[in-house]
Design a protein around this motif. Structure first.
Motif, short mmCIF file in Angstrom:
data_model
loop_
_atom_site.label_atom_id
_atom_site.label_comp_id
_atom_site.label_asym_id
_atom_site.label_seq_id
_atom_site.Cartn_x
_atom_site.Cartn_y
_atom_site.Cartn_z
N THR A 45 0.60 -0.88 0.26
CA THR A 45 -0.08 0.02 0.25
C THR A 45 0.80 1.30 0.20
N SER A 46 2.47 1.52 -0.03
CA SER A 46 3.23 1.97 -0.03
C SER A 46 4.27 1.65 -0.42
N SER A 47 5.33 2.99 -1.28
CA SER A 47 6.41 2.05 -1.38
C SER A 47 7.43 2.45 -0.76
N ILE A 97 7.69 5.31 2.80
CA ILE A 97 8.21 5.43 4.60
C ILE A 97 9.12 6.24 5.09
N VAL A 98 10.32 6.14 3.97
CA VAL A 98 11.29 7.21 4.45
C VAL A 98 11.32 8.57 4.44
N ASN A 99 10.33 9.04 3.19
CA ASN A 99 10.44 10.16 4.07
C ASN A 99 8.80 11.24 5.04
N ALA A 100 8.08 9.51 5.08
CA ALA A 100 7.16 10.02 6.32
C ALA A 100 7.76 10.14 7.37
N GLU A 101 9.60 9.51 7.57
CA GLU A 101 9.82 10.04 8.86
C GLU A 101 10.08 11.38 9.16
#
Length: 57
Positions: free
Chosen positions: A47-49, A53-57
């Motif tokens: 559901t995500s790449s 995930i990395v950019n959300a942190e």
């Protein structure tokens, strides 16, 4: 001679062999991991790449 992913060698010291060059030609940021078996056997669809995930942190 097989193509390799130069960015991978920056992090691991090794560059994995590219087994599907068309995939990386279409998307240079495609994952080096192949999730096709999980899709075929389990019906898994991410559901995500990894970039999201990395950019959300």
């Amino acid at each position: 001679m097989s193509k390799q992913i130069p960015e991978a060698s920056m992090y691991s010291g090794n560059s994995p062999e590219i087994r599907d060059p068309e995939r990386y030609a279409a998307n240079p940021y495609a994952s080096v991991f192949d999730g096709s078996l999980a899709r075929e056997v389990l019906g898994f669809r991410p559901t995500s790449s990894w970039r999201e995930i990395v950019n959300a942190e």
